[in-house]
Write an enzyme that holds these catalytic residues in place. Structure first.
Site, PDB file in Angstrom:
ATOM      1  N   VAL A 171       8.107   0.541   5.666  1.00 44.89           N
ATOM      2  CA  VAL A 171       7.478   0.884   4.384  1.00 44.89           C
ATOM      3  C   VAL A 171       7.409   2.399   4.263  1.00 44.89           C
ATOM      4  O   VAL A 171       7.085   3.088   5.234  1.00 44.89           O
ATOM      5  CB  VAL A 171       6.033   0.320   4.330  1.00 44.89           C
ATOM      6  CG1 VAL A 171       5.325   0.765   3.055  1.00 44.89           C
ATOM      7  CG2 VAL A 171       6.037  -1.184   4.429  1.00 44.89           C
ATOM      8  N   CYS A 172       7.731   2.928   3.075  1.00 44.77           N
ATOM      9  CA  CYS A 172       7.515   4.360   2.826  1.00 44.77           C
ATOM     10  C   CYS A 172       6.974   4.523   1.412  1.00 44.77           C
ATOM     11  O   CYS A 172       6.463   3.576   0.822  1.00 44.77           O
ATOM     12  CB  CYS A 172       8.791   5.158   3.034  1.00 44.77           C
ATOM     13  SG  CYS A 172      10.060   4.818   1.806  1.00 44.77           S
ATOM     14  N   ALA A 173       7.088   5.725   0.848  1.00 38.77           N
ATOM     15  CA  ALA A 173       6.501   5.966  -0.474  1.00 38.77           C
ATOM     16  C   ALA A 173       7.274   5.250  -1.579  1.00 38.77           C
ATOM     17  O   ALA A 173       6.693   4.619  -2.454  1.00 38.77           O
ATOM     18  CB  ALA A 173       6.412   7.456  -0.745  1.00 38.77           C
TER      19      ALA A 173
END
Lengths: 75, 378
Positions: free
Chosen positions: B72-74
């Protein structure tokens, strides 16, 4: 400011600004300076964190009309 | 092998089914500490993506060999990058498509109560900890505190065979953009909010302070506007059928609303005291309190509902047991000097109808956690 290499990452999104910066940084000698230009606000904090972790020194940092410019000295 | 993407809706459904998830969040540490995906079955670790630039093996000791990993990232770019590295090393890995930005726009509905006369749904915007409500009776529905993704509520009402007739905001929200005025306009419903909340509003509304009851449907479902100042001066709660208190940001499962966002912490804390000890004191202990926010997964019960009886809240809340007004004000105002919600001044201007952001700007403004509850004073 005297720079040894310029990385223009305008228009690129995470993680590309840092991927490019890292690649160019590997080619520099300790003490040389890289100028990084990015338009991705998300990469600004990440860049500072990465530089700190890798012992590079951020000499200057500017923002103008959504364009971020960093000057970083290789550690 | 190409890395597979996981959509945010698929992630929500996995959480709803109680599946165990291993999340590798690759944002920087401060973003992760601020705001992350949580759940009773979520195991989450944080290793920023830029650490993989220097060392592709950096995560090896902390990753499971057999279990699926979700990166998961931005916005989904860096998680894809890390997922490809891990995939190359033989891990079972998925990248969350659209990242936290997409996750911030996912909603989930849970049935809280049903009898012959009505259904009450809690709508949870998990990433923000924002709660809203849909009350259905016959073929009519009311929505309280809708988020700005109005299509979700319209679809939910359609699924229940009802048309949305009333839309209410308990107060002027400071942490997210209200879907209230927009939802009312799209459905032809009446939009209610207290006049005091929206001085000089840029839209049409029915002033809540003029309504003692809002009746709708084949059955008489009473929605009683109960002024509960404290969080903001015109905050209003709704008592549905004498059984449910939709408390907005005045009363939470684990605490009280923060009174400092208008810059008048002390005066508003005193108003909150009057609300808690005078206006709410007539309500029975078994009234189910359903707030507009939650701050911690612990506030959710085993059915995924955020709520608690008024009796439980009275019993567990330190500030609510304080009998002295001075002590109460001190406790609340003292606890209130923490961070403000991101962009709250701009968001309140939008919620007054003074500004109209485009989709991109609206999404960016709402990124980040909610900070409307007073923490650690439960």
């Amino acid at each position: 400011m005297k720079t040894d290499v310029v990385v223009d990452a305008k228009g690129l999104a995470c993680p590309m600004p840092l991927v490019r910066a890292k690649k160019e940084m590997d080619r520099l000698n300790s003490g040389e300076v890289m100028k990084l230009i990015s338009t991705d606000p998300g990469s600004v904090n990440d860049f500072a964190s990465w530089a700190k972790r890798a012992n590079h020194e951020i000499l200057d940092q500017q923002e103008e009309d959504g364009v971020y410019t960093f000057y970083v000295k290789k550690g | 092998m190409a890395v597979q993407n996981l959509t945010v809706e698929a992630l929500r459904d996995k959480l709803n089914r109680g599946e165990s998830l291993f999340i590798l969040d690759v944002r920087n540490e401060s973003d992760y500490d601020d705001w992350k995906i949580e759940g009773p079955t979520v195991h989450s670790i944080n290793i920023p993506y830029f650490e993989f630039l220097d060392d592709e093996d950096v995560a090896d000791e902390r990753l499971p060999d057999e279990t699926d990993i979700v990166t998961v990232c931005a916005k989904g770019g860096s998680s894809q990058y890390v997922a490809e590295i891990l995939d190359g090393k033989g891990y079972n890995v998925y990248s969350l498509e659209g990242g936290m930005k997409a996750w911030s726009q996912v909603y989930n509905d849970t049935l809280v109560f049903e009898d012959d006369n009505m259904k009450l749904f809690q709508v949870n915007r998990m990433a923000k900890g924002c709660l809203s409500y849909l009350i259905v009776t016959g073929d009519e529905a009311a929505v309280v505190d809708p988020g700005r993704h109005t299509a979700f509520y319209i679809r939910l009402a359609e699924r229940e065979g009802a048309r949305i007739r009333h839309v209410m905001d308990t107060h002027l929200h400071a942490d997210h953009i209200s879907g209230g005025p927009g939802l009312a306009e799209e459905t032809g419903a009446t939009y209610y909010i207290a006049s005091e909340e929206v001085q000089g509003a840029g839209y049409t509304f029915a002033p809540l302070e003029k309504e003692e009851h809002i009746h709708f449907g084949q059955v008489d479902i009473k929605v009683l506007a109960l002024p509960t100042p404290g969080h903001t001066p015109g905050s209003t709660s709704f008592v549905v059928n004498d059984r449910f208190l939709l408390s907005g940001d005045t009363l939470f499962v684990s605490g009280l609303g923060r009174p400092d966002l208008g810059g008048k912490a002390r005066e508003w804390a005193e108003l909150l005291y009057d609300t808690v000890f005078h206006k709410l004191s007539d309500l029975q202990d078994q009234t189910l309190v359903l707030p507009a926010h939650y701050a911690d997964m612990e506030e959710m019960d085993e059915n995924g509902i955020v709520g608690a009886s008024l009796g439980e809240i009275r019993e567990n809340n330190r500030a609510m047991q304080t009998k002295g007004k001075e002590v109460f004000t001190e406790l609340i105002a003292g606890a209130a000097s923490t961070d403000t919600p991101p962009n709250f001044e701009k968001i309140t201007a939008i919620n007054r109808g003074k500004q109209t952001p485009d989709e991109e700007e609206a999404t960016e403004l709402e990124i980040g956690p909610n900070r409307c509850a007073v923490h650690h004073h439960g």
